[in-house]
Motif scaffolding. Structure first.
Motif, short mmCIF file in Angstrom:
data_model
loop_
_atom_site.label_atom_id
_atom_site.label_comp_id
_atom_site.label_asym_id
_atom_site.label_seq_id
_atom_site.Cartn_x
_atom_site.Cartn_y
_atom_site.Cartn_z
N ALA A 64 0.83 -1.21 0.00
CA ALA A 64 0.00 0.00 0.00
C ALA A 64 0.86 1.26 0.00
CB ALA A 64 -0.93 -0.01 1.21
N ARG B 72 0.92 4.34 -2.81
CA ARG B 72 0.18 5.39 -2.14
C ARG B 72 -0.24 6.51 -3.09
NH1 ARG B 72 5.27 6.10 -1.98
NH2 ARG B 72 6.26 8.14 -1.88
N LEU C 49 -3.16 5.37 -5.06
CA LEU C 49 -4.32 5.23 -4.18
C LEU C 49 -4.97 6.58 -3.89
CD1 LEU C 49 -2.95 2.61 -1.63
CD2 LEU C 49 -4.74 2.24 -3.34
N LEU D 275 -6.46 -1.60 0.01
CA LEU D 275 -5.16 -0.97 0.29
C LEU D 275 -5.33 0.43 0.86
CD1 LEU D 275 -2.98 -2.10 -2.76
CD2 LEU D 275 -3.13 -3.11 -0.48
N THR E 104 -6.21 0.05 4.38
CA THR E 104 -5.03 -0.39 5.12
C THR E 104 -4.16 0.80 5.50
OG1 THR E 104 -5.00 -2.55 4.02
CG2 THR E 104 -2.94 -1.80 5.00
#
Length: 274
Positions: A211, A215, A218, A233, A236
Motif C-alpha cells: 500500500a 500510495r 491510491l 489498500l 489499510t
C-alpha cells in the motif's frame, strides 16, 4: 443475533479467530404493528414474510433461509445455520419483509407481485481470519517458480480496480507440514497458534508495504469500488499509524521494517504482547 457459546448476542461487526468451515447460527427477529401495517400498506399481514439471505464476498455465493410468516401478534423469527464451508471474507446479511402471495384487485400503489420488498436491512460481518481475507491454497512449492524452502507466498495484484478477494490469496507450501497443520480447521495448540500469528503478521506487513508503494495511485481517487484492491489498500493505509512516506532507502530499511512490525501489531495482527 448470533449464537455465541450458547448465548445469543447482537451481530458483531467482525468475528475474530473464526476457523474456516465453522458453521454460524444466526437469528433475525422482526416485529410489526399489525394495525398500522394494514393501514399504511393496504396489505394483509398474512400475505408477507421475513426473508434472510447472505452473500460471501470471496465467492459471491448467495444463500437464503426459508421465508417465515408473521404470527397474529406481528412477530416473525428466522433462525438459520450459515454453512461454514461456504463462508469467508465479508458476509452481507440481507433481511427483508416481502410479499409472498399474489394480490388481486388491489388499488394503485399497493404491492401485488410476489417478491415485492416492503422493507430491507443489510448488515455486514467480517470473518477475521488470515484465510478469510485471503483464500488459502496448499501447493508443493518445488513444482513452481517459488523457493521450495519458503513456507508461504502471497499472490498480489497492482490492478487497483480488480476484486481484492479474487486476486489476493495465500499459498502454503505443503512441504512445511507444521504450518499446513496449523492452517487446517480445528482447535490450535500454542505452537500452532504462534505459527498462525506469524503468518498473519507477515501477510499484514506485506500488504502494508504494498500500500505504501502504491500510495500515490491510491490517493488519485477519493473512493475505490467496494472490496477492490484499491479499496482494501486505501483502508489499510488509513488504519495504519505509519506516516505516509516513500519506502525507505537501504540505510533506513531496518528502522522501516521495525516500524512496520509495530504498526501491524497495533492493528491487532500477529502475536500480541501480554
Amino acid at each position: 443475533m448470533l449464537l455465541d457459546a450458547e448465548e445469543w448476542k447482537p451481530l458483531p461487526d467482525a468475528i475474530e479467530g473464526w476457523d474456516p468451515g465453522t458453521d454460524l447460527r444466526a437469528a433475525r427477529r422482526v416485529h410489526i404493528d399489525s394495525g398500522r401495517f394494514g393501514q399504511e400498506t393496504g396489505l394483509d399481514l398474512a400475505d408477507v414474510a421475513v426473508t434472510v439471505s447472505w452473500t460471501s464476498s470471496t465467492t459471491s455465493m448467495t444463500e437464503a433461509a426459508p421465508p417465515v410468516k408473521f404470527n397474529p401478534n406481528g412477530t416473525a423469527i428466522v433462525d438459520t445455520i450459515l454453512v461454514g464451508e461456504r463462508l469467508s471474507g465479508i458476509l452481507s446479511l440481507r433481511s427483508t419483509v416481502s410479499l409472498v402471495r399474489a394480490s388481486q384487485g388491489r388499488r394503485a400503489g399497493v404491492a401485488k407481485v410476489p417478491g415485492s420488498v416492503l422493507a430491507e436491512d443489510i448488515q455486514q460481518i467480517v470473518l477475521e481470519n488470515v484465510s478469510s481475507m485471503f483464500p488459502v491454497h496448499e501447493i508443493d512449492f518445488s513444482h513452481t517458480r517459488l523457493s521450495p524452502a519458503a513456507s508461504w507466498h502471497l499472490e498480489t495484484s497492482t490492478d487497483l480496480t480488480a476484486p481484492f478477494y479474487g486476486t489476493f490469496r495465500v499459498l502454503i507450501n505443503k512441504r512445511d507440514r507444521e504450518l499446513s497443520a496449523a492452517v487446517a480447521r480445528g482447535a490450535k495448540d500454542r505452537r500452532q497458534q504462534a505459527l498462525l500469528d506469524e503468518l498473519q503478521a507477515g501477510v499484514a506487513a506485506l500488504l502494508l508495504e504494498l500500500a505504501l508503494h502504491l500510495r500515490t495511485e491510491l490517493f488519485d481517487r477519493e473512493e475505490w469500488p467496494p472490496d477492490s484492491v484499491g479499496d482494501v489498500l486505501a483502508r489499510t493505509l488509513a488504519a495504519s499509524p505509519l506516516p505516509l512516506v516513500a519506502p525507505p532507502s537501504p540505510a533506513d530499511l531496518s528502522d522501516f521494517r521495525t516500524q512496520v512490525t509495530g504498526a501491524v501489531r497495533s492493528l491487532g495482527r500477529g502475536r500480541i504482547f501480554e
